[in-house]
Structures are given as structure tokens and as C-alpha cells.
Scaffold this motif. Structure first.
Motif, PDB file in Angstrom:
ATOM      1  N   UNK A 152      10.355  -8.756   5.356  1.00  0.00           N
ATOM      2  CA  UNK A 152      11.655  -7.755   4.961  1.00  0.00           C
ATOM      3  C   UNK A 152      10.058  -7.145   3.778  1.00  0.00           C
ATOM      4  N   UNK A 153       9.109  -7.584   3.592  1.00  0.00           N
ATOM      5  CA  UNK A 153       8.751  -5.245   2.964  1.00  0.00           C
ATOM      6  C   UNK A 153       6.982  -5.999   3.731  1.00  0.00           C
ATOM      7  N   UNK A 154       6.456  -4.103   4.160  1.00  0.00           N
ATOM      8  CA  UNK A 154       5.668  -3.793   5.483  1.00  0.00           C
ATOM      9  C   UNK A 154       4.362  -3.713   3.797  1.00  0.00           C
ATOM     10  N   UNK A 155       3.579  -4.779   4.396  1.00  0.00           N
ATOM     11  CA  UNK A 155       2.107  -3.794   3.445  1.00  0.00           C
ATOM     12  C   UNK A 155       1.258  -4.088   4.309  1.00  0.00           C
ATOM     13  N   UNK A 156       0.279  -3.128   4.234  1.00  0.00           N
ATOM     14  CA  UNK A 156      -1.058  -3.738   4.829  1.00  0.00           C
ATOM     15  C   UNK A 156      -2.169  -3.467   4.111  1.00  0.00           C
ATOM     16  N   UNK A 157      -3.458  -3.734   4.330  1.00  0.00           N
ATOM     17  CA  UNK A 157      -4.659  -3.303   3.525  1.00  0.00           C
ATOM     18  C   UNK A 157      -5.523  -3.180   4.255  1.00  0.00           C
ATOM     19  N   UNK A 158      -6.366  -2.525   3.202  1.00  0.00           N
ATOM     20  CA  UNK A 158      -7.671  -1.948   4.228  1.00  0.00           C
ATOM     21  C   UNK A 158      -8.714  -2.101   3.495  1.00  0.00           C
TER      22      UNK A 158
END
Length: 277
Positions: A152-158
């Protein structure tokens, strides 16, 4: 003889233990079948579950390894995601929309299953089955069959790494980006007049990443391909004054690919600047 008696005793004990275990399992199955077949609460929960479906989690984390410490220090995680968003913004924006849909749908789902609260209502009489055990089992099955929270929460990590020429990583950095960050970056990225980026910071980030794609391994391969000579004046001056040039400059849309890179000496590279020749 004594050994045989001991062996027979051990076997008898094992058979007894196994028989008790088997009887317990059969009784447990009997309880489970009764609850699954007759629990009004579970039937209503399964009916609610049949009307809900959620989008799966998709991992959009990014990673890259640089073999040049100067480039590694120059390129930030934000630069890298800006560059990648040129090509993946549609998929990422779709995933953000799906995550937002999950959040809304799951909220509705939780509200609806709150109505399934009265346990212990069985369609058939329990007979000789123990009510307290039926209730414990019913609560366990309700918990097991209630949908877990979807994404229910979008995130991405570089993740960016710096390695030695042999591939050994000795430095790293990372930064997480959330839906609001990504949406804002996409908006800035798409603020263009034709092929010109109106946001200078966005354009400079793209240029840093594009230049950074020329790794040390690629650099030495270009030198070797070009015979360690400047392709304009022909001078052969070792590594000291040889440089890698983008034939079509990055400022004019050139990419860091082998066919768009050439060896120039420092003076020819300065003279060429951002021209095509």
C-alpha cells in the motif's frame, strides 16, 4: 534374549506413541472439517474474500557499480533515478497507481470484515465436540484466511557501488525514493520544450549519469581499439594526454556507447568542444 525383550518393548512403545499421535491428528482433522463446513463466520469471510483482489508488489529498486571513484563521487542516487525515469516512468507511475488502489481497496476490505465478528455460530450441532476447542480453531482459521495487507506504499531504493578494477566493491551509498518524490521528479523530467529540458538541474543530472557510463574498462577498450592514438591528429601520447570523446556530444543527444566514443588527445578534445567534428 534380554536384548530381544528390550527391542520388543521399544517397538511397542513406538507403536503406542505413533497410535496416540495418529488418533490426535484424526481428531484434529475432524474438528477442522466441522469448523470449515459449519462456521457461519468463515463462510461470510470467504464470501467477502471472493470479491477482493489486490495488485502484487513489484520491485523497482535500482543498482549500478562504477569502477571509477571520481565518477562514483560525481553521480548521486538522485541523478541515477532521474536518468532511469526517462525510460521506466510509465511502468513506475502505473505501479504507484496500483499501490494507491491497493490502499483504498484494502481499507474497504478491513471495514467489511469488521462485520464478521460473531464467532461460534455453527450451522450443524456440535455433538460431542468440545465447544472451547471449536472456538479456538475457528479464531485461528479466521486469522489465517483473512487477507494480509497488500503493498500500500510505493518506494524504491537506488544502490550505487564503487569497485576496484577487479570488481571488488569497497564503497557504497543508497537513497530511498517514495511516491511523492518520484511523481515530482517525473513532472520535472517531462517539463520539456521539444528535446530541451526546461529544468537545468534535471538535464545536468542526466548528463552526469550519461558521462558516468564510460567506465575504466570501456575507456581502455576504446584506447586499444583506436591504437592508442588521437583520431583527429594521430598523435600517440600514452594515457597521460589521451581522453575519451563523445562523437555526438551528450548535449546533442549522444550516448556513451562504443560506436559514439573515440580517442582524442587533450588539445583536440578541447578544440572540438561540443561540435560534431
Amino acid at each position: 534374549m534380554i536384548f530381544l525383550i528390550i527391542l520388543i518393548s521399544v517397538i511397542a512403545v513406538c507403536i503406542t506413541i505413533f497410535s496416540i499421535y495418529l488418533l490426535k491428528r484424526l481428531l484434529q482433522k475432524k474438528y477442522e472439517k466441522f469448523v470449515l463446513d459449519n462456521s457461519d463466520c468463515l463462510k461470510r469471510l470467504n464470501e467477502i474474500n471472493s470479491r477482493y483482489e489486490f495488485y502484487p508488489h513489484v520491485d523497482y529498486d535500482q543498482s549500478h557499480t562504477y569502477d571509477n571513484e571520481k565518477i562514483y563521487d560525481t553521480v548521486s542516487c538522485r541523478d541515477y533515478i532521474i536518468y532511469q525515469l526517462q525510460y521506466s516512468q510509465k511502468q513506475i507511475r502505473d505501479q504507484i497507481n496500483k499501490v494507491n488502489a491497493n490502499k483504498q481497496t484494502y481499507s474497504q476490505y478491513l471495514d467489511e470484515i469488521k462485520t464478521v465478528t460473531q464467532s461460534g455460530q455453527f450451522i450443524a450441532p456440535q455433538g460431542r465436540l468440545k465447544l472451547d476447542k471449536l472456538l479456538r480453531l475457528e479464531r485461528l482459521l479466521i486469522k489465517k484466511q483473512t487477507f494480509a495487507a497488500p503493498c500500500t506504499h510505493f518506494s524504491l531504493t537506488v544502490y550505487l557501488y564503487c569497485s576496484k578494477i577487479n570488481g571488488q566493491i569497497y564503497r557504497s551509498k543508497n537513497e530511498a525514493f517514495y511516491a511523492d518524490d518520484i511523481t515530482a521528479l517525473i513532472k520535472r523530467l517531462n517539463n520539456k520544450r521539444g528535446t530541451y529540458y526546461a529544468d537545468r538541474d534535471i538535464w545536468e543530472a542526466i548528463c552526469r549519469v550519461e558521462r558516468g557510463k564510460v567506465s575504466n574498462k570501456m575507456r581502455f577498450a576504446i584506447y586499444e581499439r583506436d591504437g592508442y592514438r588521437c583520431r583527429r591528429c594521430g598523435v600517440r601520447d600514452g594515457y597521460a594526454r589521451l581522453e575519451i570523446d563523445h562523437i555526438i556530444p551528450i548535449a546533442k543527444g549522444g550516448k556513451s556507447t562504443y560506436d559514439n566514443l573515440q580517442t582524442l588527445c587533450h588539445d583536440c578534445n578541447v578544440e572540438k568542444g561540443d561540435s560534431l567534428y
